[in-house]
Design an enzyme around this catalytic site. Structure first.
Site, mmCIF file in Angstrom:
data_model
loop_
_atom_site.group_PDB
_atom_site.id
_atom_site.type_symbol
_atom_site.label_atom_id
_atom_site.label_comp_id
_atom_site.label_asym_id
_atom_site.label_seq_id
_atom_site.Cartn_x
_atom_site.Cartn_y
_atom_site.Cartn_z
ATOM 1 N N GLU A 109 79.257 -26.484 -21.880
ATOM 2 C CA GLU A 109 78.976 -26.883 -23.118
ATOM 3 C C GLU A 109 78.849 -27.077 -24.390
ATOM 4 O O GLU A 109 79.179 -27.783 -25.464
ATOM 5 C CB GLU A 109 79.214 -24.727 -24.000
ATOM 6 N N GLY A 110 78.553 -28.665 -23.723
ATOM 7 C CA GLY A 110 78.861 -29.569 -24.673
ATOM 8 C C GLY A 110 80.952 -30.314 -24.407
ATOM 9 O O GLY A 110 79.645 -31.613 -25.375
ATOM 10 N N GLY A 112 80.232 -33.731 -21.553
ATOM 11 C CA GLY A 112 79.536 -34.160 -21.836
ATOM 12 C C GLY A 112 78.073 -33.830 -21.790
ATOM 13 O O GLY A 112 77.806 -31.891 -22.447
ATOM 14 N N ILE A 137 72.998 -33.678 -21.653
ATOM 15 C CA ILE A 137 72.157 -33.959 -20.828
ATOM 16 C C ILE A 137 71.816 -34.561 -21.458
ATOM 17 O O ILE A 137 71.003 -34.882 -22.874
ATOM 18 C CB ILE A 137 70.914 -32.692 -20.869
ATOM 19 N N ARG A 179 63.631 -10.852 -39.182
ATOM 20 C CA ARG A 179 65.041 -10.804 -39.417
ATOM 21 C C ARG A 179 65.152 -11.644 -40.605
ATOM 22 O O ARG A 179 65.796 -11.542 -41.349
ATOM 23 C CB ARG A 179 66.511 -11.196 -38.471
ATOM 24 N N TYR A 239 70.947 -5.945 -24.490
ATOM 25 C CA TYR A 239 70.801 -6.934 -25.949
ATOM 26 C C TYR A 239 71.103 -5.678 -26.576
ATOM 27 O O TYR A 239 70.476 -4.518 -26.665
ATOM 28 C CB TYR A 239 69.534 -6.869 -26.724
#
Length: 321
Positions: free
Chosen positions: A17-18, A21, A23, A164, A227
């Site tokens: 998740e970063g 590194g 992309i 929302r 969900y």
């Protein structure tokens, strides 16, 4: 294709998740557009019947539709309430009474659920999929609701984020969260999570009643993605974001306690990072931290997501402490 050549760094990078590194370029896989594409919906008497129907659909292999989603009664009624035209329930009652009278007594507006379906493929493939869907629906006491209802179910998914934001103008705070659940624990997870949200809302003596609904989607051989949607009245509530987050954390814990995953596809980020000790061993976390130190010793990629949310700004590790 396939390659077996040791540790897959690509998976490590994506799963970080970063933190390992970012992309900077990608090769995109493309596929020809389907020759035929259409929608359908199936109305079923109750959520239990809907879950059994979904499980049978998951076994269809090559005949499984491109997408299938099961809306519980609350979410289905929400979708109908948002329609600009007269309520679909009136049309539903007319359909039952005029064309399939023997179904009267099996359906109730307070229990009926809806499976929305998308078919894609060649004309012949879609034809076979529709026939299988229709036969399974009959086996589970369901009736076809038509393509309009099916497409509307997908449109509701796209509109929820905007609903929302609109609802916030009227002091209604809402959000969704997801999980993966094995088939064997599906009913328990959904029922327990809904009860937990309602009990936490009541315990805090918040105004009104919470709106809680669920949607089952993304069928796998061993389970599904679920969900949950939770909305509450925040009129006169102090620190509503904190209250909401607290209830959501309680719901997430209930999901884990009953056999659901921490996340199906949203990831951990910072919001779910406090739960990582419940799903990873210390050895697992230590090994991931060691990879981080080897790839990025000065913490250039300081996204601080997942287990790395516990890394101080100076780069010192506090994971597991």
């Amino acid at each position: 294709g396939r390659s077996s050549a040791g540790v897959d760094m690509k998976s490590l990078m994506l799963g970080s998740e970063g933190c390992f590194g970012i992309i900077v370029s990608a090769v995109i896989k493309i596929w020809p557009l389907a020759e035929s594409r259409s929608h359908e919906s199936v109305l079923l008497p109750n959520f239990g019947a809907g879950l059994r129907y979904m499980k049978d659909l998951s076994k269809m292999r090559s005949l499984k539709p491109a997408s299938v989603r099961l809306l519980d009664n609350e979410q289905f009624r929400l979708g109908q309430a948002l329609r600009a035209s007269p309520s679909r329930f009136q049309s539903f009652r007319n359909l039952v009474s005029k064309n399939i009278g023997y179904y009267i007594g099996k359906f109730s507006e307070r229990s009926v659920v809806c499976a929305t379906i998308t078919f894609e493929g060649t004309s012949e493939e879609v034809k076979m999929q529709k026939r299988s869907v229709r036969e399974l629906a009959s086996m589970h006491g369901g009736i076809l609701g038509g393509s309009t209802v099916g497409k509307a179910g997908y449109d509701l998914t796209f509109a929820i984020a905007y609903i929302r934001d609109f609802a916030l103008n009227y002091n209604i705070l809402g959000e969704s969260f997801e999980t993966f659940v094995p088939w064997s624990k599906l009913t328990r997870v959904i029922e327990a999570t809904k009860r937990k949200i309602c009990s936490e809302h009541k315990r805090r003596a918040l105004p009104g009643a919470p709106f809680v609904c669920s949607r089952v989607t993304k069928l796998y051989d061993d389970g599904v993605c679920v969900y949950f949607y939770f909305c509450m009245n925040i009129c006169g509530v102090a620190e509503p974001s904190d209250i909401f987050a607290g209830i959501e954390r309680s719901a997430r814990q209930e999901i884990l306690d009953n056999g659901g995953s921490l996340s199906h596809h949203h990831g951990l980020g910072k919001l779910r990072s406090s739960f990582v000790h419940q799903i990873y061993s210390q050895g697992h976390m230590d090994s991931i931290v060691a990879v981080k130190e080897a790839l990025d010793p000065i913490n250039v990629f300081g996204a601080r997501n997942g287990i790395f949310s516990m890394i101080a700004n100076d780069g010192n590790q506090t994971v597991g402490s």
